[in-house]
Design a protein around this motif. Structure first.
Motif, PDB file in Angstrom:
ATOM      1  N   TRP A   1       9.785  18.648  47.496  1.00  0.00           N
ATOM      2  CA  TRP A   1      10.471  19.124  48.633  1.00  0.00           C
ATOM      3  C   TRP A   1      11.979  19.432  48.583  1.00  0.00           C
ATOM      4  CZ3 TRP A   1       7.471  21.139  51.918  1.00  0.00           C
ATOM      5  CH2 TRP A   1       6.442  20.533  52.282  1.00  0.00           C
ATOM      6  N   PHE A   2      12.510  18.835  47.406  1.00  0.00           N
ATOM      7  CA  PHE A   2      13.886  19.053  46.942  1.00  0.00           C
ATOM      8  C   PHE A   2      13.812  20.516  46.307  1.00  0.00           C
ATOM      9  CE2 PHE A   2      16.427  19.617  42.765  1.00  0.00           C
ATOM     10  CZ  PHE A   2      17.594  19.842  43.315  1.00  0.00           C
ATOM     11  N   ILE A   3      12.573  21.086  45.496  1.00  0.00           N
ATOM     12  CA  ILE A   3      12.700  22.363  45.026  1.00  0.00           C
ATOM     13  C   ILE A   3      12.304  23.451  46.028  1.00  0.00           C
ATOM     14  CG2 ILE A   3      10.742  23.813  43.965  1.00  0.00           C
ATOM     15  CD1 ILE A   3      12.164  22.359  41.915  1.00  0.00           C
ATOM     16  N   ALA A   4      11.520  22.960  47.378  1.00  0.00           N
ATOM     17  CA  ALA A   4      11.366  23.722  48.509  1.00  0.00           C
ATOM     18  C   ALA A   4      12.773  24.018  49.157  1.00  0.00           C
ATOM     19  CB  ALA A   4      10.393  23.209  49.485  1.00  0.00           C
ATOM     20  N   SER A   5      13.404  23.087  49.419  1.00  0.00           N
ATOM     21  CA  SER A   5      14.680  23.002  50.129  1.00  0.00           C
ATOM     22  C   SER A   5      15.816  23.876  49.393  1.00  0.00           C
ATOM     23  CB  SER A   5      15.345  21.673  50.606  1.00  0.00           C
ATOM     24  OG  SER A   5      13.937  21.043  51.189  1.00  0.00           O
TER      25      SER A   5
ATOM     26  N   PRO B   1      12.793  22.683  58.248  1.00  0.00           N
ATOM     27  CA  PRO B   1      11.577  22.066  58.613  1.00  0.00           C
ATOM     28  C   PRO B   1      10.639  22.762  58.987  1.00  0.00           C
ATOM     29  CG  PRO B   1      13.795  20.862  59.169  1.00  0.00           C
ATOM     30  CD  PRO B   1      14.091  22.199  58.949  1.00  0.00           C
ATOM     31  N   VAL B   2      10.629  23.628  60.149  1.00  0.00           N
ATOM     32  CA  VAL B   2       9.600  24.233  60.532  1.00  0.00           C
ATOM     33  C   VAL B   2       8.747  25.318  59.342  1.00  0.00           C
ATOM     34  CG1 VAL B   2       9.020  26.019  62.286  1.00  0.00           C
ATOM     35  CG2 VAL B   2      10.674  24.311  63.115  1.00  0.00           C
ATOM     36  N   TRP B   3       9.792  25.565  58.803  1.00  0.00           N
ATOM     37  CA  TRP B   3       9.212  26.616  57.752  1.00  0.00           C
ATOM     38  C   TRP B   3       8.638  25.819  56.745  1.00  0.00           C
ATOM     39  CZ3 TRP B   3      11.537  26.530  52.492  1.00  0.00           C
ATOM     40  CH2 TRP B   3      11.086  27.449  51.594  1.00  0.00           C
ATOM     41  N   GLU B   4       9.079  24.588  56.148  1.00  0.00           N
ATOM     42  CA  GLU B   4       8.462  23.747  55.306  1.00  0.00           C
ATOM     43  C   GLU B   4       6.928  22.982  55.805  1.00  0.00           C
ATOM     44  OE1 GLU B   4      11.468  21.035  54.055  1.00  0.00           O
ATOM     45  OE2 GLU B   4      12.334  22.443  52.745  1.00  0.00           O
ATOM     46  N   ILE B   5       6.752  22.939  57.064  1.00  0.00           N
ATOM     47  CA  ILE B   5       5.708  22.211  57.632  1.00  0.00           C
ATOM     48  C   ILE B   5       4.638  23.519  57.587  1.00  0.00           C
ATOM     49  CG2 ILE B   5       4.652  21.511  59.915  1.00  0.00           C
ATOM     50  CD1 ILE B   5       7.333  20.170  60.519  1.00  0.00           C
TER      51      ILE B   5
ATOM     52  N   LEU C   1      -1.062  25.470  52.340  1.00  0.00           N
ATOM     53  CA  LEU C   1      -1.277  25.520  50.821  1.00  0.00           C
ATOM     54  C   LEU C   1      -2.644  25.421  50.419  1.00  0.00           C
ATOM     55  CD1 LEU C   1       0.858  22.392  49.751  1.00  0.00           C
ATOM     56  CD2 LEU C   1       1.124  24.623  49.248  1.00  0.00           C
ATOM     57  N   ASP C   2      -3.744  25.096  51.199  1.00  0.00           N
ATOM     58  CA  ASP C   2      -5.017  25.167  50.883  1.00  0.00           C
ATOM     59  C   ASP C   2      -5.583  26.471  51.414  1.00  0.00           C
ATOM     60  OD1 ASP C   2      -5.049  22.777  49.970  1.00  0.00           O
ATOM     61  OD2 ASP C   2      -5.363  21.771  51.822  1.00  0.00           O
ATOM     62  N   SER C   3      -4.951  27.244  51.955  1.00  0.00           N
ATOM     63  CA  SER C   3      -5.339  28.703  52.511  1.00  0.00           C
ATOM     64  C   SER C   3      -5.368  29.592  51.244  1.00  0.00           C
ATOM     65  CB  SER C   3      -4.485  29.357  53.499  1.00  0.00           C
ATOM     66  OG  SER C   3      -5.000  30.524  54.019  1.00  0.00           O
TER      67      SER C   3
ATOM     68  N   SER D   1      -2.646  35.610  56.433  1.00  0.00           N
ATOM     69  CA  SER D   1      -2.933  35.682  57.635  1.00  0.00           C
ATOM     70  C   SER D   1      -1.556  36.188  58.360  1.00  0.00           C
ATOM     71  CB  SER D   1      -3.307  33.990  58.233  1.00  0.00           C
ATOM     72  OG  SER D   1      -2.323  32.974  57.993  1.00  0.00           O
ATOM     73  N   PRO D   2      -1.856  36.033  59.797  1.00  0.00           N
ATOM     74  CA  PRO D   2      -0.608  36.323  60.421  1.00  0.00           C
ATOM     75  C   PRO D   2       0.575  34.947  60.278  1.00  0.00           C
ATOM     76  CG  PRO D   2      -2.308  36.885  61.788  1.00  0.00           C
ATOM     77  CD  PRO D   2      -2.881  36.345  60.693  1.00  0.00           C
ATOM     78  N   VAL D   3       0.068  34.164  60.198  1.00  0.00           N
ATOM     79  CA  VAL D   3       0.979  32.752  60.051  1.00  0.00           C
ATOM     80  C   VAL D   3       1.791  33.060  58.826  1.00  0.00           C
ATOM     81  CG1 VAL D   3       1.178  30.280  59.583  1.00  0.00           C
ATOM     82  CG2 VAL D   3      -0.459  31.169  61.197  1.00  0.00           C
ATOM     83  N   ASP D   4       1.193  33.604  57.576  1.00  0.00           N
ATOM     84  CA  ASP D   4       1.986  33.920  56.388  1.00  0.00           C
ATOM     85  C   ASP D   4       3.038  35.060  56.709  1.00  0.00           C
ATOM     86  OD1 ASP D   4       0.370  32.382  54.746  1.00  0.00           O
ATOM     87  OD2 ASP D   4      -1.142  33.672  54.865  1.00  0.00           O
ATOM     88  N   ILE D   5       2.781  35.912  57.389  1.00  0.00           N
ATOM     89  CA  ILE D   5       3.719  37.015  57.837  1.00  0.00           C
ATOM     90  C   ILE D   5       4.778  36.350  58.436  1.00  0.00           C
ATOM     91  CG2 ILE D   5       4.143  39.025  59.104  1.00  0.00           C
ATOM     92  CD1 ILE D   5       1.295  39.955  58.679  1.00  0.00           C
ATOM     93  N   PHE D   6       4.732  35.603  59.614  1.00  0.00           N
ATOM     94  CA  PHE D   6       5.520  34.930  60.529  1.00  0.00           C
ATOM     95  C   PHE D   6       6.404  33.874  59.316  1.00  0.00           C
ATOM     96  CE2 PHE D   6       6.927  30.902  62.272  1.00  0.00           C
ATOM     97  CZ  PHE D   6       7.896  31.377  63.426  1.00  0.00           C
TER      98      PHE D   6
END
Length: 395
Positions: free
Chosen positions: A47-51, A247-251, A257-259, A263-268
């Motif tokens: 999460w440090f990397i992601a942030s 945090p919304v983006w990270e959630i 991850l398993d997808s 999908s449209p969620v990826d575009i969002f």
């Protein structure tokens, strides 16, 4: 002469220092492969990397664009081209051939579990293997030096635009443009263009169109004071927004991850990441200008040391990481040891090898100091005293 923007120096140098905890964390994160990878991974370091990863390289390209604006104020275009070659192209070629390959060698050593054999035999195969430009499993790669390559190429591609903007800046048409574009509700919409560029080709996972946008925006925002005023005014508002949106983006990122399908969620989430990047840069540039726009004796040293340390640090980190992981003493102990030892060796190599000779300074993109006599130095100091007084007044 305008006052020097010390906040740009500080942010760039602190960005280079951030590479040590960032790349050390890559050894333990869940997201992607790396040249050496621990068998025990950490979600905390992930999460440090992601942030940090979503804004880190955009910031460096942004600051590079801002630096180009100031450089072109007192350099000819021929001097600018010569500087790009000596400060970027030569170190890139040297680093590509001599500094980067050990990363591939040790990646093979770690991922295979045994020795890949003679280094020179490996090098022959390595230089002909373009199967995966990430290089995480021993193929040819620019590794972390992709930043230098992109900066060299993109700064030359954008040079005609930079020349045009510099020559036209201050005209009534451009004053009107700056007045409109520096308004926060107009400026913030640029994140849409950022999101759109991410659909374009990204060799080795790095999108040149995306980073070109930051390079140009760094140049544009340095060219007019309205932008920095806007950053100062809205930095707290942007900070509150990223506390909610990141945090919304990270959630969403975690749950995708398993997808295996797009999908449209990826575009969002692509648009959300771009918005978060844009907002985070407003925060960093706004607060950076407030707290870091001051001179310090460390600034000249860090300005000179940061680039060669950037070039050598990751190869050192991969070798250090390979051996530290053998101790099996725990994720955080290994992480801290890798980071601290890599930093110390990098500084030592810079201090006692790179900065000591004209040749090593040249191949690492450090300005070569020309020795002058004491009499000439005294004359230069005496002649420049009035100018220094004017610079302090911002004349």
């Amino acid at each position: 002469m305008a006052n020097r923007r010390y906040d740009i120096d500080w942010l760039r140098n602190l960005g280079i220092l951030l590479l040590f905890p960032f790349h050390s964390a890559r050894i333990f994160d869940h997201w992607d492969p790396f040249y050496v990878k621990s068998h025990v991974l950490s979600w905390g370091l992930s999460w440090f990397i992601a942030s940090t990863s979503y804004w880190f390289m955009p910031l460096l390209f942004w600051l590079a664009g801002s630096s180009i604006w100031y450089a072109l104020q007192h350099r000819s275009y021929q001097q600018y081209m010569k500087d790009r070659i000596s400060r970027l192209l030569i170190p890139f070629i040297f680093g590509l051939l001599l500094i980067v390959p050990p990363q591939g060698y040790f990646s093979l050593w770690q991922h295979r579990g045994d020795s890949p054999g003679n280094y020179f035999t490996f090098l022959k195969n390595y230089l002909l293997d373009f199967s995966d430009l990430s290089g995480y499993f021993g193929s040819f790669t620019p590794a972390h030096l992709w930043f230098i390559l992109y900066l060299f190429v993109l700064s030359l591609i954008a040079l005609p635009l930079f020349i045009y903007l510099k020559n036209k800046n201050g005209t009534s048409r451009f004053e009107k443009f700056h007045l409109i574009f520096s308004k926060p509700y107009v400026y913030i919409l640029f994140f849409i263009i950022l999101a759109a560029t991410q659909s374009l080709p990204a060799p080795g996972g790095q999108n040149p169109f995306y980073y070109l946008a930051f390079l140009i925006m760094g140049f544009v925002t340095a060219s007019h004071p309205n932008y920095q005023k806007m950053f100062k005014t809205y930095r707290f508002h942007a900070f509150i927004l990223i506390l909610i949106l990141v945090p919304v983006w990270e959630i969403i990122l975690f749950h995708s991850l398993d997808s295996t399908s797009f999908s449209p969620v990826d575009i969002f989430n692509t648009f959300l990441r771009s918005l978060n990047t844009w907002l985070t840069l407003i925060v960093i540039l706004g607060y950076g200008n407030k707290f870091l726009n001051f001179s310090h004796k460390l600034v000249p040293y860090m300005n000179e040391a940061s680039f060669p340390i950037y070039i050598i640090h990751q190869s050192i980190l991969v070798v250090v990481g390979y051996f530290i992981l053998k101790f099996n003493i725990g994720v955080w102990q290994e992480y801290l040891l890798i980071m601290a030892i890599t930093f110390m060796i990098s500084v030592i190599i810079y201090e006692f090898i790179i900065k000591r000779t004209p040749f090593t300074r040249w191949i690492f993109g450090v300005k070569i100091k020309t020795p002058i006599s004491k009499k000439a130095a005294k004359k230069i100091n005496n002649d420049s005293l009035p100018l220094m007084d004017e610079e302090r007044r911002g004349v």
